[in-house]
Structure formats: structure tokens, C-alpha cells
Design a protein around this motif. Structure first.
Motif, PDB file in Angstrom:
ATOM      1  N   GLN A  37       1.603  -1.472 -10.787  1.00 51.47           N
ATOM      2  CA  GLN A  37       1.636  -3.097 -10.996  1.00 51.47           C
ATOM      3  C   GLN A  37       2.635  -3.492  -9.714  1.00 51.47           C
ATOM      4  OE1 GLN A  37       2.801  -3.938 -14.861  1.00 51.47           O
ATOM      5  NE2 GLN A  37       0.821  -3.566 -15.671  1.00 51.47           N
ATOM      6  N   LYS A  38       3.779  -3.233  -9.556  1.00 51.37           N
ATOM      7  CA  LYS A  38       4.737  -3.425  -8.452  1.00 51.37           C
ATOM      8  C   LYS A  38       4.188  -3.474  -7.251  1.00 51.37           C
ATOM      9  CE  LYS A  38       8.550  -4.749  -9.355  1.00 51.37           C
ATOM     10  NZ  LYS A  38       9.548  -5.904  -9.287  1.00 51.37           N
ATOM     11  N   ALA A  39       3.723  -2.146  -6.866  1.00 45.75           N
ATOM     12  CA  ALA A  39       3.229  -1.442  -5.509  1.00 45.75           C
ATOM     13  C   ALA A  39       2.050  -2.410  -5.244  1.00 45.75           C
ATOM     14  CB  ALA A  39       3.078  -0.039  -5.652  1.00 45.75           C
ATOM     15  N   SER A  40       1.191  -2.834  -5.971  1.00 45.58           N
ATOM     16  CA  SER A  40       0.187  -3.537  -5.578  1.00 45.58           C
ATOM     17  C   SER A  40       0.428  -5.112  -5.923  1.00 45.58           C
ATOM     18  CB  SER A  40      -1.214  -3.017  -6.484  1.00 45.58           C
ATOM     19  OG  SER A  40      -0.920  -3.586  -7.908  1.00 45.58           O
ATOM     20  N   GLY A  41       1.115  -5.498  -6.468  1.00 39.48           N
ATOM     21  CA  GLY A  41       1.263  -6.800  -6.710  1.00 39.48           C
ATOM     22  C   GLY A  41       0.359  -7.288  -7.473  1.00 39.48           C
ATOM     23  N   ASN A  42      -0.214  -6.695  -8.640  1.00 43.03           N
ATOM     24  CA  ASN A  42      -1.150  -7.025  -9.238  1.00 43.03           C
ATOM     25  C   ASN A  42      -1.216  -6.209 -10.903  1.00 43.03           C
ATOM     26  OD1 ASN A  42      -3.849  -7.680 -10.071  1.00 43.03           O
ATOM     27  ND2 ASN A  42      -4.684  -7.242  -7.930  1.00 43.03           N
ATOM     28  N   PHE A  43      -2.129  -6.760 -11.610  1.00 42.72           N
ATOM     29  CA  PHE A  43      -2.184  -6.302 -12.866  1.00 42.72           C
ATOM     30  C   PHE A  43      -2.319  -4.621 -13.216  1.00 42.72           C
ATOM     31  CE2 PHE A  43      -4.215 -10.474 -13.548  1.00 42.72           C
ATOM     32  CZ  PHE A  43      -3.158 -11.203 -13.524  1.00 42.72           C
ATOM     33  N   PHE A  44      -3.047  -4.237 -11.888  1.00 39.17           N
ATOM     34  CA  PHE A  44      -3.266  -2.553 -12.031  1.00 39.17           C
ATOM     35  C   PHE A  44      -3.609  -2.282 -10.441  1.00 39.17           C
ATOM     36  CE2 PHE A  44      -7.206  -4.922 -12.806  1.00 39.17           C
ATOM     37  CZ  PHE A  44      -8.061  -4.534 -12.144  1.00 39.17           C
ATOM     38  N   LEU A  45      -3.467  -0.916 -10.347  1.00 45.18           N
ATOM     39  CA  LEU A  45      -3.931  -0.445  -9.011  1.00 45.18           C
ATOM     40  C   LEU A  45      -5.121   0.517  -9.143  1.00 45.18           C
ATOM     41  CD1 LEU A  45      -3.306  -0.285  -5.940  1.00 45.18           C
ATOM     42  CD2 LEU A  45      -1.627   1.378  -6.643  1.00 45.18           C
ATOM     43  N   PRO A  46      -6.347   0.053  -8.417  1.00 42.60           N
ATOM     44  CA  PRO A  46      -7.210   1.140  -8.501  1.00 42.60           C
ATOM     45  C   PRO A  46      -7.045   2.048  -7.293  1.00 42.60           C
ATOM     46  CG  PRO A  46      -8.126  -1.067  -8.224  1.00 42.60           C
ATOM     47  CD  PRO A  46      -6.559  -1.244  -8.066  1.00 42.60           C
ATOM     48  N   LEU A  47      -7.200   3.443  -7.755  1.00 43.80           N
ATOM     49  CA  LEU A  47      -6.919   4.425  -6.987  1.00 43.80           C
ATOM     50  C   LEU A  47      -8.200   5.709  -6.903  1.00 43.80           C
ATOM     51  CD1 LEU A  47      -3.232   4.876  -7.798  1.00 43.80           C
ATOM     52  CD2 LEU A  47      -4.070   4.428  -5.519  1.00 43.80           C
ATOM     53  N   ILE A  48      -8.448   6.208  -5.798  1.00 44.80           N
ATOM     54  CA  ILE A  48      -9.453   7.205  -5.697  1.00 44.80           C
ATOM     55  C   ILE A  48      -8.629   8.461  -4.988  1.00 44.80           C
ATOM     56  CG2 ILE A  48     -11.721   7.660  -4.543  1.00 44.80           C
ATOM     57  CD1 ILE A  48     -12.032   4.715  -4.562  1.00 44.80           C
ATOM     58  N   GLY A  49      -9.160   9.625  -5.632  1.00 46.94           N
ATOM     59  CA  GLY A  49      -8.598  10.920  -5.053  1.00 46.94           C
ATOM     60  C   GLY A  49      -9.464  11.510  -4.071  1.00 46.94           C
ATOM     61  N   ALA A  50      -8.847  12.343  -3.049  1.00 48.76           N
ATOM     62  CA  ALA A  50      -9.544  13.382  -2.145  1.00 48.76           C
ATOM     63  C   ALA A  50      -8.669  14.312  -1.633  1.00 48.76           C
ATOM     64  CB  ALA A  50      -9.898  12.268  -0.807  1.00 48.76           C
ATOM     65  N   ALA A  51      -9.333  15.213  -1.300  1.00 45.29           N
ATOM     66  CA  ALA A  51      -8.563  16.413  -0.546  1.00 45.29           C
ATOM     67  C   ALA A  51      -7.960  15.960   0.683  1.00 45.29           C
ATOM     68  CB  ALA A  51      -9.394  17.830  -0.790  1.00 45.29           C
ATOM     69  N   LYS A  52      -6.624  16.459   1.057  1.00 45.30           N
ATOM     70  CA  LYS A  52      -6.103  15.909   2.201  1.00 45.30           C
ATOM     71  C   LYS A  52      -6.712  16.703   3.167  1.00 45.30           C
ATOM     72  CE  LYS A  52      -1.331  15.171   0.303  1.00 45.30           C
ATOM     73  NZ  LYS A  52       0.075  15.655   0.408  1.00 45.30           N
ATOM     74  N   SER A  53      -7.301  17.797   3.115  1.00 44.05           N
ATOM     75  CA  SER A  53      -8.022  18.376   4.219  1.00 44.05           C
ATOM     76  C   SER A  53      -9.029  17.634   4.446  1.00 44.05           C
ATOM     77  CB  SER A  53      -8.438  19.633   3.849  1.00 44.05           C
ATOM     78  OG  SER A  53      -9.188  19.909   2.785  1.00 44.05           O
ATOM     79  N   GLU A  54      -9.657  16.439   3.688  1.00 48.00           N
ATOM     80  CA  GLU A  54     -10.984  15.853   3.968  1.00 48.00           C
ATOM     81  C   GLU A  54     -10.572  14.596   4.088  1.00 48.00           C
ATOM     82  OE1 GLU A  54     -13.037  16.993   0.499  1.00 48.00           O
ATOM     83  OE2 GLU A  54     -13.902  18.867   1.576  1.00 48.00           O
ATOM     84  N   PHE A  55      -9.405  14.080   4.274  1.00 49.69           N
ATOM     85  CA  PHE A  55      -8.930  12.693   4.415  1.00 49.69           C
ATOM     86  C   PHE A  55      -8.058  12.616   5.932  1.00 49.69           C
ATOM     87  CE2 PHE A  55      -5.775   9.439   4.143  1.00 49.69           C
ATOM     88  CZ  PHE A  55      -6.343   8.258   3.376  1.00 49.69           C
TER      89      PHE A  55
END
Length: 164
Positions: A37-55
Motif C-alpha cells: 500500500q505504501k509503495a504504490s500509494g494505493n489500497f493494493f499493489l497489483p503484481l505479476i511474476g516472471a523469471a529474471k532470465s526472461e525479463f
């Protein structure tokens, strides 16, 4: 390749930092914990994962803030857009759903950190809905549109950071 294999791109609001994902994405979720919440300044933070080798960061690099010993959060040092959640030593990275060029390309499958979820969350879709005409500004929505400094929702060969 799995069903979640996609070629996705995204970046910050000003265009100084861009990224691309060329593999499988996983665990798209809304995190309701207080840190998110604090990091996004919002009620929630939507996140998606990926392998670092493909990002890959394709333009610029994010600035980083260690929100805890094992976790750092990436953001644009120019415009402040939250971009990433990185657990040190992990081979995966999470990126912010809202920073995607095509936000609708991935659908969240879970809500986590629900102990921090705000009490009114379940009632948000009951609120009155209006479209923004920004009549609170001297030039209204036309002035916002005509002076928009936001990066386009696709990769560009060059983008001069504007605004600020």
C-alpha cells in the motif's frame, strides 16, 4: 510453452525506464499488505511474476529502495512510477501490473496480504461512476490531452523525457 507465455512490454509514466517480458508470467495478484500500500500509494499493489532470465530492462534502469532486508522495490527515479518487486537472490522478479502497456493482457488470479485489506474494499464497485472531464482545471480535459507528457503504451526507439 505454457498458456501464460507472452511477450509483454511496459514502463514508467515518463518513458525513462522500459522493460520487456518474453516468457511465461505467473501469479498475477493484488497484494493488500501495508508495505505494498505504501509503495504504490494505493489500497493494493497489483503484481505479476516472471523469471529474471526472461525479463529485461530495455531503456534505463530503475532506482531501488530496500523496503526490507530481503526485498527491494524498483521505481522510476524521474517520475516515481512503481515498477518492480525483487526478492534478493530469487530467480524471479515481480513487476507492476499497471505499468504494462496492455494492462488487460493479464488477469489477476489471487489476492494476497488480505490481512491489510482496507475495510471499504468490498464496496468500491458500489460507488457512483463518472467520466473525468477535469472541469476543475482551467482548460479542462482538453488541456490535459493537449499537454500530455505520458509515454505511449508501446515501445519506441526514442523518447525524450518531458514534463517535470
Amino acid at each position: 510453452m505454457g498458456d501464460n507465455v507472452q511477450k509483454l512490454s511496459g514502463g514508467c509514466q515518463c518513458g525513462a525506464v522500459r522493460y520487456q517480458v518474453t516468457g511465461e508470467v505467473g501469479h498475477p495478484h493484488l497484494c493488500h499488505c501495508r508495505m505494498c500500500q505504501k509503495a504504490s500509494g494505493n489500497f493494493f499493489l497489483p503484481l505479476i511474476g516472471a523469471a529474471k532470465s526472461e525479463f529485461e530492462w530495455t531503456r534505463g534502469e530503475p532506482s531501488w529502495f530496500h523496503s526490507s532486508k530481503p526485498v527491494r522495490r524498483g521505481f522510476c527515479g524521474t517520475c516515481g512510477t512503481p515498477l518492480a518487486f525483487d526478492t534478493i537472490g530469487d530467480d524471479h522478479i515481480s513487476f507492476t501490473h499497471g505499468s504494462l502497456d496492455d494492462v488487460a493482457a493479464v488477469t489477476p488470479v489471487e489476492q494476497s496480504g488480505v490481512e491489510g485489506r482496507v475495510s471499504f474494499y468490498g464496496h468500491l464497485f458500489e460507488l457512483n461512476e463518472t467520466q473525468s472531464n477535469r472541469d476543475d482545471l482551467p482548460g479542462g480535459i482538453n488541456d490535459v490531452t493537449a499537454t500530455n507528457n505520458q509515454h505511449l503504451d508501446h515501445d519506441t526507439d526514442h523518447w525524450e523525457v518531458r514534463g517535470g
